[in-house]
Design a protein around this motif. Structure first.
Motif, PDB file in Angstrom:
ATOM      1  N   VAL A 100       0.840  -1.207   0.000  1.00 51.40           N
ATOM      2  CA  VAL A 100       0.000   0.000   0.000  1.00 51.40           C
ATOM      3  C   VAL A 100       0.873   1.254   0.000  1.00 51.40           C
ATOM      4  CG1 VAL A 100      -1.756   1.303   1.262  1.00 51.40           C
ATOM      5  CG2 VAL A 100      -1.895  -1.198   1.151  1.00 51.40           C
ATOM      6  N   ARG A 101       1.937   1.230   0.778  1.00 47.58           N
ATOM      7  CA  ARG A 101       2.843   2.395   0.812  1.00 47.58           C
ATOM      8  C   ARG A 101       3.430   2.671  -0.568  1.00 47.58           C
ATOM      9  NH1 ARG A 101       5.000  -0.186   5.790  1.00 47.58           N
ATOM     10  NH2 ARG A 101       4.109   0.937   7.581  1.00 47.58           N
ATOM     11  N   ARG A 102       3.919   1.621  -1.226  1.00 41.80           N
ATOM     12  CA  ARG A 102       4.560   1.819  -2.538  1.00 41.80           C
ATOM     13  C   ARG A 102       3.543   2.240  -3.595  1.00 41.80           C
ATOM     14  NH1 ARG A 102       7.079  -2.820  -0.628  1.00 41.80           N
ATOM     15  NH2 ARG A 102       5.913  -4.215  -2.006  1.00 41.80           N
ATOM     16  N   TYR A 103       2.359   1.655  -3.553  1.00 38.02           N
ATOM     17  CA  TYR A 103       1.318   2.048  -4.511  1.00 38.02           C
ATOM     18  C   TYR A 103       0.976   3.528  -4.339  1.00 38.02           C
ATOM     19  CZ  TYR A 103      -3.135   2.235  -6.982  1.00 38.02           C
ATOM     20  OH  TYR A 103      -4.158   2.581  -7.844  1.00 38.02           O
ATOM     21  N   THR A 104       0.785   3.934  -3.094  1.00 38.42           N
ATOM     22  CA  THR A 104       0.425   5.329  -2.822  1.00 38.42           C
ATOM     23  C   THR A 104       1.547   6.276  -3.226  1.00 38.42           C
ATOM     24  OG1 THR A 104      -0.914   4.549  -0.959  1.00 38.42           O
ATOM     25  CG2 THR A 104      -0.425   6.902  -1.047  1.00 38.42           C
ATOM     26  N   ALA A 105       2.778   5.906  -2.907  1.00 39.28           N
ATOM     27  CA  ALA A 105       3.927   6.738  -3.264  1.00 39.28           C
ATOM     28  C   ALA A 105       4.035   6.923  -4.771  1.00 39.28           C
ATOM     29  CB  ALA A 105       5.210   6.117  -2.715  1.00 39.28           C
ATOM     30  N   ALA A 106       3.760   5.862  -5.520  1.00 39.56           N
ATOM     31  CA  ALA A 106       3.927   5.909  -6.971  1.00 39.56           C
ATOM     32  C   ALA A 106       2.770   6.570  -7.696  1.00 39.56           C
ATOM     33  CB  ALA A 106       4.121   4.487  -7.511  1.00 39.56           C
ATOM     34  N   VAL A 107       1.558   6.467  -7.145  1.00 38.41           N
ATOM     35  CA  VAL A 107       0.356   6.831  -7.904  1.00 38.41           C
ATOM     36  C   VAL A 107      -0.310   8.120  -7.441  1.00 38.41           C
ATOM     37  CG1 VAL A 107      -2.001   6.057  -8.466  1.00 38.41           C
ATOM     38  CG2 VAL A 107      -0.096   4.434  -8.566  1.00 38.41           C
ATOM     39  N   ALA A 108      -0.329   8.399  -6.152  1.00 39.86           N
ATOM     40  CA  ALA A 108      -1.185   9.465  -5.611  1.00 39.86           C
ATOM     41  C   ALA A 108      -1.035  10.790  -6.343  1.00 39.86           C
ATOM     42  CB  ALA A 108      -0.908   9.643  -4.118  1.00 39.86           C
ATOM     43  N   ILE A 109       0.197  11.221  -6.555  1.00 39.16           N
ATOM     44  CA  ILE A 109       0.440  12.496  -7.235  1.00 39.16           C
ATOM     45  C   ILE A 109       0.827  12.293  -8.691  1.00 39.16           C
ATOM     46  CG2 ILE A 109       1.806  14.614  -7.214  1.00 39.16           C
ATOM     47  CD1 ILE A 109      -0.133  14.260  -4.841  1.00 39.16           C
ATOM     48  N   ASN A 110       1.539  11.244  -8.978  1.00 36.99           N
ATOM     49  CA  ASN A 110       2.089  11.059 -10.326  1.00 36.99           C
ATOM     50  C   ASN A 110       1.043  10.752 -11.380  1.00 36.99           C
ATOM     51  OD1 ASN A 110       4.982  11.395  -9.826  1.00 36.99           O
ATOM     52  ND2 ASN A 110       4.761   9.572  -8.553  1.00 36.99           N
ATOM     53  N   PHE A 111      -0.059  10.129 -11.002  1.00 35.35           N
ATOM     54  CA  PHE A 111      -1.064   9.765 -11.998  1.00 35.35           C
ATOM     55  C   PHE A 111      -1.577  11.001 -12.745  1.00 35.35           C
ATOM     56  CE2 PHE A 111      -5.356   8.384 -13.355  1.00 35.35           C
ATOM     57  CZ  PHE A 111      -4.997   7.273 -14.105  1.00 35.35           C
ATOM     58  N   THR A 112      -1.956  12.035 -11.998  1.00 34.08           N
ATOM     59  CA  THR A 112      -2.433  13.253 -12.657  1.00 34.08           C
ATOM     60  C   THR A 112      -1.281  14.021 -13.302  1.00 34.08           C
ATOM     61  OG1 THR A 112      -2.372  14.361 -10.496  1.00 34.08           O
ATOM     62  CG2 THR A 112      -4.513  13.546 -11.266  1.00 34.08           C
ATOM     63  N   ASP A 113      -0.084  13.905 -12.737  1.00 34.43           N
ATOM     64  CA  ASP A 113       1.082  14.539 -13.350  1.00 34.43           C
ATOM     65  C   ASP A 113       1.335  13.966 -14.741  1.00 34.43           C
ATOM     66  OD1 ASP A 113       3.630  16.171 -13.166  1.00 34.43           O
ATOM     67  OD2 ASP A 113       4.485  14.179 -13.402  1.00 34.43           O
ATOM     68  N   TRP A 114       1.246  12.649 -14.872  1.00 27.66           N
ATOM     69  CA  TRP A 114       1.444  12.016 -16.184  1.00 27.66           C
ATOM     70  C   TRP A 114       0.373  12.456 -17.179  1.00 27.66           C
ATOM     71  CZ3 TRP A 114       1.897   6.762 -13.270  1.00 27.66           C
ATOM     72  CH2 TRP A 114       3.168   6.679 -12.682  1.00 27.66           C
ATOM     73  N   MET A 115      -0.867  12.558 -16.709  1.00 26.88           N
ATOM     74  CA  MET A 115      -1.929  13.021 -17.604  1.00 26.88           C
ATOM     75  C   MET A 115      -1.688  14.462 -18.038  1.00 26.88           C
ATOM     76  SD  MET A 115      -5.653  11.471 -16.611  1.00 26.88           S
ATOM     77  CE  MET A 115      -5.580  11.645 -14.831  1.00 26.88           C
ATOM     78  N   GLY A 116      -1.286  15.294 -17.083  1.00 31.62           N
ATOM     79  CA  GLY A 116      -1.024  16.698 -17.405  1.00 31.62           C
ATOM     80  C   GLY A 116       0.110  16.859 -18.397  1.00 31.62           C
ATOM     81  N   LYS A 117       1.119  15.994 -18.301  1.00 32.15           N
ATOM     82  CA  LYS A 117       2.248  16.055 -19.234  1.00 32.15           C
ATOM     83  C   LYS A 117       1.880  15.502 -20.608  1.00 32.15           C
ATOM     84  CE  LYS A 117       6.222  16.055 -16.094  1.00 32.15           C
ATOM     85  NZ  LYS A 117       5.557  16.600 -14.902  1.00 32.15           N
ATOM     86  N   THR A 118       0.808  14.732 -20.677  1.00 31.86           N
ATOM     87  CA  THR A 118       0.352  14.161 -21.948  1.00 31.86           C
ATOM     88  C   THR A 118      -0.543  15.131 -22.718  1.00 31.86           C
ATOM     89  OG1 THR A 118       0.405  11.940 -20.962  1.00 31.86           O
ATOM     90  CG2 THR A 118      -0.865  12.202 -22.990  1.00 31.86           C
ATOM     91  N   LEU A 119      -1.395  15.820 -21.987  1.00 34.34           N
ATOM     92  CA  LEU A 119      -2.456  16.629 -22.604  1.00 34.34           C
ATOM     93  C   LEU A 119      -1.974  17.627 -23.662  1.00 34.34           C
ATOM     94  CD1 LEU A 119      -5.455  17.287 -22.724  1.00 34.34           C
ATOM     95  CD2 LEU A 119      -5.160  18.778 -20.734  1.00 34.34           C
TER      96      LEU A 119
END
Length: 218
Positions: free
Chosen positions: A39-58
């Motif tokens: 859970v710690r690693r999933y949260t560390a990897a996804v919580a902020i980065n998921f929207t960051d990756w989308m923002g960098k794609t748009l």
């Protein structure tokens, strides 16, 4: 390779790979601390980065359907505050990310960011990452929910997994259509290499979360 990669085959192949790796795990034998680490690693990897990756794609997508899928998902993530929803989920599991969690997943997170740094391919790369994560989330979101229950989370504290269990089906469909449409916008077979690199990056990311831990597989 003389044709642009098949999106359906890409998704199916990634799902098969991730599913096979997740089946290596024997949850009944894991101590709580190992489950908290996931859970710690999933949260560390996804919580902020998921929207960051989308923002960098748009800014780099070429098809209107792709722009819509990204903007719609970003609106959903923002309005429903999915980042804090995930951070709360981790807190309910007594698994707030620590420095080790960020260090352990950092290489994979940076690899996706690196792939998005090429403006010529960032659109199709980002859509590949989003499509695969959404499409195969039905393999790992239920695992996160089982872990949370094992760690003592109540039903009312499972908002993150319950919301994403339902929403990700629709998001996966939207992103799949968006990726197919994007591939008609003049990328040609040159995009195949970057798409496959994005696929591998997603697989490595999930591996770093669920599998690649000193105690994750016995």
């Amino acid at each position: 390779m003389s044709e642009v990669i098949s999106v359906k085959e890409l998704i199916n192949d990634t799902r098969d790979t991730v599913r096979a790796r997740l089946h290596l795990l024997d949850w009944a034998k894991h101590p709580d601390e190992v489950l908290k680490g996931i859970v710690r690693r999933y949260t560390a990897a996804v919580a902020i980065n998921f929207t960051d990756w989308m923002g960098k794609t748009l800014p780099w997508v070429r098809h209107e359907l792709a722009r819509y899928a990204l903007a719609d998902n970003l609106r959903c993530e923002t309005v429903e505050n999915h980042a804090d929803m995930l951070l709360d989920f981790a807190c309910y599991c007594d698994a707030t990310p620590d420095d080790d969690s960020y260090r352990f997943t950092n290489r994979q997170v940076q690899e996706i960011r690196r792939l998005l740094s090429n403006p010529l391919m960032a659109g199709v790369v980002g859509l590949t990452v989003m499509t695969l994560l959404e499409a195969i989330s039905q393999e790992f979101i239920p695992i996160l929910e089982k872990i949370a229950i094992r760690l003592g989370a109540s039903n009312s504290q499972l908002q993150y997994t319950q919301v994403h269990g339902m929403a990700d089906v629709a998001h996966a469909d939207n992103f799949t259509k968006a990726l197919k449409a994007e591939l008609t916008m003049g990328y040609g077979i040159e995009a195949n290499h970057d798409i496959r690199e994005a696929k591998l990056a997603v697989e490595r990311l999930l591996n770093s979360i669920f599998i690649s831990s000193p105690h994750a597989v016995r």
